[in-house]
Design an enzyme around this catalytic site. Structure first.
Site, PDB file in Angstrom:
ATOM      1  N   PHE A 114       0.850  -1.188   0.000  1.00 55.19           N
ATOM      2  CA  PHE A 114       0.000   0.000   0.000  1.00 55.19           C
ATOM      3  C   PHE A 114       0.884   1.235   0.000  1.00 55.19           C
ATOM      4  CE2 PHE A 114      -4.608   0.877   0.744  1.00 55.19           C
ATOM      5  CZ  PHE A 114      -5.112  -0.278   0.181  1.00 55.19           C
ATOM      6  N   GLN A 227      -8.303  14.636   2.841  1.00 51.65           N
ATOM      7  CA  GLN A 227      -7.589  13.783   1.893  1.00 51.65           C
ATOM      8  C   GLN A 227      -8.322  13.636   0.565  1.00 51.65           C
ATOM      9  OE1 GLN A 227      -6.817   9.283   2.580  1.00 51.65           O
ATOM     10  NE2 GLN A 227      -4.827  10.286   2.612  1.00 51.65           N
ATOM     11  N   HIS A 229      -8.187  11.280  -2.580  1.00 49.38           N
ATOM     12  CA  HIS A 229      -7.659   9.987  -3.000  1.00 49.38           C
ATOM     13  C   HIS A 229      -7.266  10.060  -4.470  1.00 49.38           C
ATOM     14  CE1 HIS A 229      -7.418   5.693  -3.853  1.00 49.38           C
ATOM     15  NE2 HIS A 229      -7.543   5.436  -2.562  1.00 49.38           N
ATOM     16  N   LEU A 239     -14.776   5.347  -5.552  1.00 49.48           N
ATOM     17  CA  LEU A 239     -13.385   4.964  -5.273  1.00 49.48           C
ATOM     18  C   LEU A 239     -12.953   3.725  -6.055  1.00 49.48           C
ATOM     19  CD1 LEU A 239     -10.960   5.516  -3.259  1.00 49.48           C
ATOM     20  CD2 LEU A 239     -11.821   3.533  -2.050  1.00 49.48           C
ATOM     21  N   GLU A 242      -6.705   1.804  -3.642  1.00 50.63           N
ATOM     22  CA  GLU A 242      -5.243   1.858  -3.768  1.00 50.63           C
ATOM     23  C   GLU A 242      -4.651   0.458  -3.945  1.00 50.63           C
ATOM     24  OE1 GLU A 242      -3.405   4.928  -1.335  1.00 50.63           O
ATOM     25  OE2 GLU A 242      -2.135   3.392  -0.451  1.00 50.63           O
ATOM     26  N   ARG A 273      -0.590   9.456  -0.495  1.00 50.16           N
ATOM     27  CA  ARG A 273      -1.728   9.915  -1.301  1.00 50.16           C
ATOM     28  C   ARG A 273      -1.657  11.388  -1.669  1.00 50.16           C
ATOM     29  NH1 ARG A 273      -6.628   6.469   1.563  1.00 50.16           N
ATOM     30  NH2 ARG A 273      -5.984   4.508   0.593  1.00 50.16           N
ATOM     31  N   HIS A 337     -11.953  12.110  -0.130  1.00 52.36           N
ATOM     32  CA  HIS A 337     -12.053  10.736   0.351  1.00 52.36           C
ATOM     33  C   HIS A 337     -12.135  10.616   1.872  1.00 52.36           C
ATOM     34  CE1 HIS A 337     -11.462   6.445   0.467  1.00 52.36           C
ATOM     35  NE2 HIS A 337     -10.301   6.547   1.082  1.00 52.36           N
ATOM     36  N   ARG A 382      -3.173  10.782   5.722  1.00 57.69           N
ATOM     37  CA  ARG A 382      -3.334   9.406   6.198  1.00 57.69           C
ATOM     38  C   ARG A 382      -2.768   8.428   5.191  1.00 57.69           C
ATOM     39  NH1 ARG A 382      -7.110   5.278   5.191  1.00 57.69           N
ATOM     40  NH2 ARG A 382      -8.605   6.576   4.096  1.00 57.69           N
TER      41      ARG A 382
HETATM   42  C1  LIG Z   1     -15.064   3.994  -0.332  1.00 54.84           C
HETATM   43  C2  LIG Z   1     -14.131   3.957   0.836  1.00 54.84           C
HETATM   44  C3  LIG Z   1     -13.135   2.994   0.922  1.00 54.84           C
HETATM   45  C4  LIG Z   1     -12.262   2.969   2.004  1.00 54.84           C
HETATM   46  N1  LIG Z   1     -11.299   1.994   2.058  1.00 54.84           N
HETATM   47  C5  LIG Z   1     -10.474   1.939   3.140  1.00 54.84           C
HETATM   48  C6  LIG Z   1      -9.517   0.888   3.276  1.00 54.84           C
HETATM   49  O1  LIG Z   1      -9.428  -0.015   2.456  1.00 54.84           O
HETATM   50  N2  LIG Z   1      -8.721   0.898   4.358  1.00 54.84           N
HETATM   51  C7  LIG Z   1      -8.795   1.857   5.323  1.00 54.84           C
HETATM   52  O2  LIG Z   1      -8.053   1.808   6.289  1.00 54.84           O
HETATM   53  N3  LIG Z   1      -9.714   2.844   5.220  1.00 54.84           N
HETATM   54  C8  LIG Z   1     -10.558   2.901   4.166  1.00 54.84           C
HETATM   55  N4  LIG Z   1     -11.477   3.903   4.080  1.00 54.84           N
HETATM   56  C9  LIG Z   1     -11.684   4.786   5.240  1.00 54.84           C
HETATM   57  C10 LIG Z   1     -12.427   4.022   6.316  1.00 54.84           C
HETATM   58  O3  LIG Z   1     -13.299   3.104   5.730  1.00 54.84           O
HETATM   59  C11 LIG Z   1     -13.251   4.934   7.214  1.00 54.84           C
HETATM   60  O4  LIG Z   1     -12.473   6.002   7.682  1.00 54.84           O
HETATM   61  C12 LIG Z   1     -13.759   4.146   8.414  1.00 54.84           C
HETATM   62  O5  LIG Z   1     -14.424   2.974   7.991  1.00 54.84           O
HETATM   63  C13 LIG Z   1     -14.684   4.986   9.253  1.00 54.84           C
HETATM   64  O6  LIG Z   1     -15.244   4.172  10.239  1.00 54.84           O
HETATM   65  P1  LIG Z   1     -16.072   4.784  11.428  1.00 54.84           P
HETATM   66  O7  LIG Z   1     -16.484   3.653  12.280  1.00 54.84           O
HETATM   67  O8  LIG Z   1     -15.305   5.884  12.044  1.00 54.84           O
HETATM   68  O9  LIG Z   1     -17.339   5.466  10.738  1.00 54.84           O
HETATM   69  P2  LIG Z   1     -18.446   4.920   9.726  1.00 54.84           P
HETATM   70  O10 LIG Z   1     -18.174   3.559   9.244  1.00 54.84           O
HETATM   71  O11 LIG Z   1     -18.635   5.984   8.719  1.00 54.84           O
HETATM   72  O12 LIG Z   1     -19.734   4.819  10.637  1.00 54.84           O
HETATM   73  C14 LIG Z   1     -20.394   5.962  11.150  1.00 54.84           C
HETATM   74  C15 LIG Z   1     -21.572   5.495  11.956  1.00 54.84           C
HETATM   75  O13 LIG Z   1     -22.139   6.609  12.635  1.00 54.84           O
HETATM   76  C16 LIG Z   1     -23.539   6.579  12.504  1.00 54.84           C
HETATM   77  N5  LIG Z   1     -24.038   7.952  12.601  1.00 54.84           N
HETATM   78  C17 LIG Z   1     -23.533   9.066  12.021  1.00 54.84           C
HETATM   79  N6  LIG Z   1     -24.268  10.139  12.349  1.00 54.84           N
HETATM   80  C18 LIG Z   1     -25.247   9.708  13.168  1.00 54.84           C
HETATM   81  C19 LIG Z   1     -26.344  10.336  13.837  1.00 54.84           C
HETATM   82  N7  LIG Z   1     -26.593  11.641  13.719  1.00 54.84           N
HETATM   83  N8  LIG Z   1     -27.169   9.561  14.585  1.00 54.84           N
HETATM   84  C20 LIG Z   1     -26.945   8.220  14.698  1.00 54.84           C
HETATM   85  N9  LIG Z   1     -25.944   7.584  14.088  1.00 54.84           N
HETATM   86  C21 LIG Z   1     -25.102   8.312  13.339  1.00 54.84           C
HETATM   87  C22 LIG Z   1     -23.780   5.948  11.148  1.00 54.84           C
HETATM   88  O14 LIG Z   1     -25.069   5.399  11.061  1.00 54.84           O
HETATM   89  C23 LIG Z   1     -22.694   4.875  11.141  1.00 54.84           C
HETATM   90  O15 LIG Z   1     -23.152   3.723  11.795  1.00 54.84           O
HETATM   91  C24 LIG Z   1     -12.379   3.935   3.009  1.00 54.84           C
HETATM   92  C25 LIG Z   1     -13.381   4.889   2.956  1.00 54.84           C
HETATM   93  C26 LIG Z   1     -14.233   4.918   1.874  1.00 54.84           C
HETATM   94  C27 LIG Z   1     -15.278   6.012   1.822  1.00 54.84           C
END
Ligand SMILES: Cc1cc2nc3c(=O)[nH]c(=O)nc-3n(C[C@H](O)[C@H](O)[C@H](O)COP(=O)(O)OP(=O)(O)OC[C@H]3O[C@@H](n4cnc5c(N)ncnc54)[C@H](O)[C@@H]3O)c2cc1C
Length: 568
Positions: A114, A227, A229, A239, A242, A273, A337, A382
């Site tokens: 990566f 960021q 991407h 997306l 990577e 990135r 991203h 990141r």
């Molecule tokens: C397309 C894509 C691919 C990615 N690929 C990678 C990868 O391969 N490797 C890597 O390390 N990172 C990757 N990332 C980044 C990584 O996936 C995210 O940063 C990470 O998954 C975020 O996780 P989280 O638990 O913080 O939030 P999220 O998974 O975004 O979850 C947020 C949660 O909060 C809840 N929520 C939000 N607001 C409210 C509200 N007002 N009331 C109630 N609930 C609420 C939502 O319902 C959800 O359950 C990627 C991101 C994207 C967009």
């Protein structure tokens, strides 16, 4: 009596990991999410998750160094050291929970290369890593019997005497607004990508938790660090992981030249990135792009590699751009991203001042983990696959620390005024006259201005323009009506509240950008292109006021790594 010891808002990887760890620490824990848990954005993560576990020449120190360097020396080194040290055990924990990681030819957990990493240390499940982990964690939540408030939208934090006592939330199925109290609250609400248009993020990534905490008096850190991407699909910005470059894909310009050889002679396509995105933007600006894009070329990888290890993105490119990556290069460009900034926490995930750091305090009892938080492991940029790692490492810590905190709290009951205030505010939204403004239109204007001026290249004038536009939109937002008045799944109302949150986050992003008078990581100012360690080896910190964002700076935690010139 409080409804729960610990309430986790968010059911992505950070939220679920926090809930599992709080449950295992013996607390009464509940999880709340505005979408069904497995629809959280974590589900979309494709490429993988980092850990120095593979043996060989890789080491935890190398992972730490790569992360510090990738952050352009803005990451807090104590937090980075902690994350990288915990990483190998967390991969094993996930494996034991039931995640079926890809394996190598000898049957050991397999890795792929990566960006910005000295060794191949990314563990993965084809190109659906997030989905694989999220579903396994949800099984653990169900097995444990953790109370899950699914499709509940948090509208407010309940704060009494400077302490967070739970949330006010709308049950989306019925439209009922309720108070759910807890002795400790963990925000794991994800990022704010949709303040940009286009973005790789799901429509639900609207910065709700950041905005709730910001308005409640917490500090947002390094919000300018957004960021882009390098490989998002032409047209819609979806997306393309990577991992494609990790598997060996090239980036080429309109002349068929592998242009990264010029910008990052050693790492080429696998530079970090920010570096790759800037290189692409330069190629496009200097006329070596096609329709605002350059190309991701996988042809030499062959059909078998593509169809077994990158099947999902093959499908995406085919369905949305009509391109078969086995035989054709795919038009791509840098796209929004991820946000490195977020709600400031210490390494124990506490969003308030327990360490005595001058200049910031916040709401007691409020914890944060995942993309919504800024424990500052990513600094200015990141590294790919370090975000999933952050969610599980700090999610676990958040669960444990919140339980410890909750144990020390006396029982309480809250005033009825919190619920009444939210109900009144929402009724006020319904009562607004239709002045012709629409949520979707303001949201689009916001996304476009941010994507124009807070993107890969920035300058003073552009950032001032964006900040002024955000202020204008915030004014218009104050009179924005909610057209649909129904109770059941009122998405018009939800989108309205999400827009308000995105506008507040955008305000903080612009404020951070205008404050930082240098270029570092993802914040590249054409009018100040150099990194300035003497004056700007520090975090930007933004707090809320009625008159607009208040800004200050905070020191960066250093342990063993002195800033060096960053070359790849
Ligand atoms: C397309 C894509 C691919 C990615 N690929 C990678 C990868 O391969 N490797 C890597 O390390 N990172 C990757 N990332 C980044 C990584 O996936 C995210 O940063 C990470 O998954 C975020 O996780 P989280 O638990 O913080 O939030 P999220 O998974 O975004 O979850 C947020 C949660 O909060 C809840 N929520 C939000 N607001 C409210 C509200 N007002 N009331 C109630 N609930 C609420 C939502 O319902 C959800 O359950 C990627 C991101 C994207 C967009």
């Amino acid at each position: 009596m409080a409804d729960h010891d610990v309430l986790v808002v968010g059911a992505g990887l950070a939220g679920m990991r926090a809930a599992i760890s709080a449950y295992r620490s013996g607390a009464d824990v509940a999880m709340m999410s505005k979408v069904h848990p497995v629809r959280s954005h974590s589900n979309a993560a494709q490429g993988g998750i980092n850990a120095a576990l593979g043996g060989g020449e890789d080491s935890v120190d190398s992972h730490i160094y790569d992360t510090v360097k990738g952050s352009d020396y803005l990451g807090d080194q104590d937090a980075i050291e902690l994350m990288c040290r915990e990483a190998p055990q967390e991969i094993i924990n996930l494996e034991h929970m039931g995640v079926i990681f890809n394996r190598d030819d000898e049957g050991r957990l397999g890795t792929r290369a990566f960006g910005g990493a000295s060794y191949a240390r990314t563990f993965f499940v084809a190109d659906i890593t997030g989905q694989a982990i999220l579903h396994v964690m949800y099984e653990q939540i169900l097995k444990a019997g953790v109370r899950s408030y699914e499709e509940w939208f948090v509208t407010d934090l309940i704060i009494e005497d400077g302490e967070c006592r739970g949330v006010i939330a709308m049950e989306m199925l019925t439209g009922k607004i309720k108070a759910v109290t807890a002795k400790a609250v963990i925000l794991a609400t994800g990022g704010v990508g949709r303040a940009f248009e286009p973005s790789t993020n799901a429509l639900i990534c609207t910065g709700d938790g950041m905005a709730l905490a910001y308005r409640a008096g917490s500090t947002l850190l390094d919000m300018e660090m957004v960021q882009y991407h390098p490989t998002t699909l032409a047209g819609n910005g979806v997306l393309l992981t990577e991992a494609a470059r990790g598997e060996g894909a090239y980036l080429i310009n309109s002349e068929g030249e592998r242009f990264m050889e010029k910008y990052a002679p050693k790492m080429k396509e696998l530079a970090s990135r920010d570096v790759v995105s800037r290189s692409e933007a330069t190629e496009i600006e200097e006329g070596r792009g096609v329709d605002g894009c350059v190309f991701l070329d996988l042809r030499h990888l062959g059909a078998e590699t593509i169809m077994t290890r990158l099947k999902y993105i093959h499908e995406v490119a085919y369905d949305f751009a009509g391109v078969d990556m086995v035989t054709q290069p795919v038009p791509i460009r840098p796209g929004q991203h991820y946000i490195m900034g977020g709600l400031k926490t210490d390494v124990d995930t506490r969003a308030w001042d327990v360490t005595g750091t001058a200049g910031w305090d916040g709401v007691k009892g409020l914890f944060a983990a995942g993309e919504t938080a800024c424990v500052s492991v990513h600094g200015g940029n990141r590294l790919g696959a370090n975000s999933l790692l952050e969610t599980v490492v700090f999610g676990k810590i958040a669960g444990e620390k919140a339980v410890e905190y909750a144990r020390d709290q006396k029982d309480f009951s809250i005033s009825d005024s919190h619920l009444a205030a939210t109900k009144e505010r929402i009724q006020g939204l319904f009562d607004r006259a239709d002045n012709g403004e629409r949520t979707a239109a303001i949201r689009l204007e916001l996304g476009q201005i941010m994507n124009e001026h807070m993107a890969v290249f920035r300058n003073e004038e552009g950032m001032q323009t964006a900040a002024a536009k955000v202020r204008e939109l915030q004014e218009r937002y104050k009179a924005l009506p909610v057209i649909h008045k129904g109770a059941v799944y009122n998405t018009d109302l939800i989108f309205h509240m999400e827009l308000g949150n995105m506008l507040d986050c955008a305000e903080a992003i612009c404020a951070g950008g205008l404050l930082r008078k240098e270029s570092r990581g993802a914040h590249f100012r054409k009018d100040m292109p150099e990194r300035d360690d003497e004056n700007w080896m520090k975090h930007t910190a933004v707090t809320y006021s009625e008159e607009g964002a208040q800004v200050t700076t905070l020191p960066v935690a250093m342990t063993r790594w002195e800033p060096q010139k960053r070359v790849y």
